[in-house]
Design a protein around this motif. Structure first.
Motif: not given
Length: 123
Positions: A95-110
């Protein structure tokens, strides 16, 4: 001369101890509810249970980012960005962990169940 605690001292110690135990339970032990994976792209959003086995292709500014969910974890499998930091960030599982591809504007979060979770950092 011996010093014995006064009744008010004992009450204060018990209240502080109780508040400490309650705080620890709320922060570390209390279940956060059913976890789910939230994936946000440029124009789309998906939500899956963390137990799902899914592959999601997210269209972003630079192209397609592939997000995988399997074995109670999620990760960015591939992305068109140059530095690949999102791919190198590895698995997000809690819970609360995330990964993001900022240049491609994509967010993944639990996230947990419900929108009442407070992000202390943003607060």
């Amino acid at each position: 001369m011996k010093h014995f605690p006064k009744p008010a001292d004992i009450i204060i110690i018990l209240v502080v101890t109780g508040l400490t135990i309650f705080s620890a339970y709320s922060a570390y032990i209390k279940p956060q509810g059913k976890a789910y994976v939230l994936i946000r792209g440029q124009d789309s959003e998906w939500t899956f249970p963390i137990e799902a086995a899914e592959t999601v292709v997210v269209k972003g500014v630079l192209g397609e980012t592939t997000v995988r969910i399997n074995d109670n974890r999620a990760w960015v499998e591939s992305s068109p960005c140059e530095n690949q930091t999102c791919v190198a960030s590895g698995n997000v599982v809690r819970h609360g962990q995330w990964a993001a591809c900022l240049p491609n504007n994509v967010l993944l979060i639990i996230q947990g169940s419900g929108d009442d979770d407070v992000d202390i950092i943003a607060w």
